[in-house]
Design a protein around this motif. Structure first.
Motif, PDB file in Angstrom:
ATOM      1  N   ALA A 221      46.008  33.381  24.930  1.00  9.89           N
ATOM      2  CA  ALA A 221      46.726  33.461  23.657  1.00  9.89           C
ATOM      3  C   ALA A 221      48.099  34.094  23.832  1.00  9.89           C
ATOM      4  N   ARG A 222      48.264  34.885  24.889  1.00 13.50           N
ATOM      5  CA  ARG A 222      49.563  35.480  25.197  1.00 13.50           C
ATOM      6  C   ARG A 222      50.450  34.530  26.002  1.00 13.50           C
ATOM      7  N   GLY A 223      49.911  33.379  26.378  1.00 13.25           N
ATOM      8  CA  GLY A 223      50.697  32.394  27.109  1.00 13.25           C
ATOM      9  C   GLY A 223      50.413  32.334  28.591  1.00 13.25           C
ATOM     10  N   ALA A 224      49.437  33.112  29.075  1.00 13.23           N
ATOM     11  CA  ALA A 224      49.128  33.134  30.502  1.00 13.23           C
ATOM     12  C   ALA A 224      48.351  31.881  30.924  1.00 13.23           C
ATOM     13  N   ALA A 225      48.533  31.492  32.176  1.00 11.63           N
ATOM     14  CA  ALA A 225      47.705  30.457  32.793  1.00 11.63           C
ATOM     15  C   ALA A 225      46.500  31.161  33.394  1.00 11.63           C
ATOM     16  N   VAL A 226      45.302  30.834  32.923  1.00  9.80           N
ATOM     17  CA  VAL A 226      44.128  31.634  33.279  1.00  9.80           C
ATOM     18  C   VAL A 226      43.113  30.815  34.081  1.00  9.80           C
ATOM     19  N   THR A 227      42.525  31.491  35.072  1.00  3.43           N
ATOM     20  CA  THR A 227      41.424  30.949  35.863  1.00  3.43           C
ATOM     21  C   THR A 227      40.323  31.999  35.881  1.00  3.43           C
ATOM     22  N   GLY A 228      39.095  31.599  35.562  1.00  2.00           N
ATOM     23  CA  GLY A 228      37.970  32.518  35.573  1.00  2.00           C
ATOM     24  C   GLY A 228      36.898  32.051  36.525  1.00  2.00           C
ATOM     25  N   THR A 229      36.271  32.988  37.221  1.00  3.52           N
ATOM     26  CA  THR A 229      35.172  32.660  38.119  1.00  3.52           C
ATOM     27  C   THR A 229      33.934  33.459  37.715  1.00  3.52           C
ATOM     28  N   ASP A 230      32.775  32.848  37.900  1.00  3.03           N
ATOM     29  CA  ASP A 230      31.517  33.532  37.629  1.00  3.03           C
ATOM     30  C   ASP A 230      30.400  32.757  38.312  1.00  3.03           C
ATOM     31  N   THR A 231      29.260  33.407  38.480  1.00  2.27           N
ATOM     32  CA  THR A 231      28.122  32.757  39.130  1.00  2.27           C
ATOM     33  C   THR A 231      26.973  32.518  38.161  1.00  2.27           C
ATOM     34  N   ARG A 232      27.166  32.840  36.887  1.00  5.39           N
ATOM     35  CA  ARG A 232      26.113  32.684  35.881  1.00  5.39           C
ATOM     36  C   ARG A 232      26.392  31.448  35.038  1.00  5.39           C
TER      37      ARG A 232
ATOM     38  N   THR B 147      46.093  24.323  31.206  1.00  3.70           N
ATOM     39  CA  THR B 147      44.713  24.351  30.772  1.00  3.70           C
ATOM     40  C   THR B 147      43.948  25.474  31.449  1.00  3.70           C
ATOM     41  N   PRO B 148      43.197  26.251  30.681  1.00  2.00           N
ATOM     42  CA  PRO B 148      42.329  27.249  31.318  1.00  2.00           C
ATOM     43  C   PRO B 148      41.395  26.572  32.324  1.00  2.00           C
ATOM     44  N   ARG B 149      41.091  27.285  33.382  1.00  2.00           N
ATOM     45  CA  ARG B 149      40.253  26.738  34.453  1.00  2.00           C
ATOM     46  C   ARG B 149      39.091  27.679  34.703  1.00  2.00           C
ATOM     47  N   LEU B 150      37.875  27.130  34.800  1.00  2.00           N
ATOM     48  CA  LEU B 150      36.674  27.911  35.033  1.00  2.00           C
ATOM     49  C   LEU B 150      35.988  27.405  36.289  1.00  2.00           C
ATOM     50  N   VAL B 151      35.588  28.324  37.145  1.00  2.00           N
ATOM     51  CA  VAL B 151      35.041  27.967  38.450  1.00  2.00           C
ATOM     52  C   VAL B 151      33.669  28.612  38.626  1.00  2.00           C
ATOM     53  N   ASP B 152      32.704  27.823  39.018  1.00  2.00           N
ATOM     54  CA  ASP B 152      31.363  28.317  39.306  1.00  2.00           C
ATOM     55  C   ASP B 152      31.344  28.840  40.737  1.00  2.00           C
ATOM     56  N   GLY B 153      31.349  30.176  40.889  1.00  2.00           N
ATOM     57  CA  GLY B 153      31.395  30.770  42.217  1.00  2.00           C
ATOM     58  C   GLY B 153      32.788  31.268  42.535  1.00  2.00           C
ATOM     59  N   PRO B 154      33.007  31.739  43.745  1.00  2.00           N
ATOM     60  CA  PRO B 154      34.311  32.296  44.116  1.00  2.00           C
ATOM     61  C   PRO B 154      35.395  31.227  44.159  1.00  2.00           C
TER      62      PRO B 154
END
Length: 289
Positions: free
Chosen positions: A71-82, A119-126
């Motif tokens: 929402a602040r304008g950042a390009a975001v990538t998130g990782t998680d294993t769940r 576009t936000p990016r989500l990654v399963d694992g590292p």
């Protein structure tokens, strides 16, 4: 508190750990995760998150911190294993994208005011070594360390893996509990330990974790993060969603831990039926070499 908070790895002995992971992830997303919003926003404000920021979030959970950064304008990538948490993160960040396993966020998401947004990016694992968004300008690991129930195993390992994806001198943020005397939830968290077990010593070890990952500590801050719930049921569901009590559940059973947790929370119940626990969290800013 987030799974963000601290995830436990229960023993295989004792009563079976019967957990509906989808329901738990939903409780985390709808009840508990918002308690850490002051922490997320304090870090984003201090580090000037906005357009031009390329953020990598380790253990992103259901994506609320990512949503605030985006929402602040950042390009975001998130990782998680769940997978259950990532599914909810996709609902938040990529509502039009298919719920496919693995990485997500490969389509453009323009809005009426902006011709194109990353576009936000989500990654399963590292994250992979060939991550096309690297080098990142900010790395966050908001899952709090220092909980009496225990810390995630080898917290330095994912941090060390992220260092090559960040530029030199990039800030890396770690989070932890503040002093026990300033955290009303500390007595409730004792339910996570069994009577036969020694009560773990809660200590702030963010600097140690950072140095183990090859990072250089470079400042810190404290943020008030009160835990507030509409009623006792919401408080129990929210606390259980963190995973902090899994070892106790595996030993004593879900019903017994739920009963003990309800009793512990009664001390924080107000006249109107709400539950309120003032807490303080600390964050550390470290720098990549």
């Amino acid at each position: 508190m987030t799974p963000t908070l601290v995830r436990q790895h229960p023993s295989r002995t004792g009563p079976a750990l019967r957990v509906d992971q989808r329901a738990r992830a939903r409780d985390w997303s709808e009840i508990q995760e918002r308690m850490l919003v002051p922490l997320y926003e304090a870090v984003h404000e201090r580090l000037g998150v906005g357009p031009g920021t390329r953020l990598l979030a380790l253990g992103c959970g259901t994506g609320l911190a990512l949503l605030l950064a985006a929402a602040r304008g950042a390009a975001v990538t998130g990782t998680d294993t769940r997978p259950e948490h990532l599914a909810l993160a996709r609902e938040r960040l990529l509502p039009a994208a298919p719920d496919a396993p693995g990485a997500a966020g490969t389509r453009a998401c323009p809005d009426a005011a902006s011709p194109a947004r990353t576009t936000p990016r989500l990654v399963d694992g590292p994250p992979g070594a060939r991550d096309h968004r690297a080098p990142y300008t900010l790395v966050t690991a908001f899952e709090p360390l220092g909980c009496p129930a225990g810390d995630p195993p080898e917290p330095a390992a994912p941090l060390a893996a992220a260092v090559p994806l960040a530029g030199r001198g990039t800030p890396v943020v770690l989070a932890g509990w503040g002093p026990p005397e300033r955290c009303a939830a500390a007595d409730v968290l004792r339910v996570a330990t069994r009577p036969a077990d020694p009560l773990p010593v809660v200590r702030d070890r963010l600097e140690d974790v950072a140095r183990d990952a090859g990072l250089r500590p470079d400042g810190s801050g404290r943020v008030a993060c009160p835990f507030g719930y509409a009623d006792l049921d919401s408080a129990v569901r929210g606390m259980l969603s963190t995973g902090w009590f899994d070892t106790a559940i595996a030993t004593a059973g879900h019903d017994q831990v739920g009963k003990e947790l309800t009793e512990a929370l009664h001390a924080h119940r107000r006249r109107d039926g709400t539950v309120w626990m003032p807490n303080v969290f600390r964050y550390l800013i470290a720098r990549t070499p």
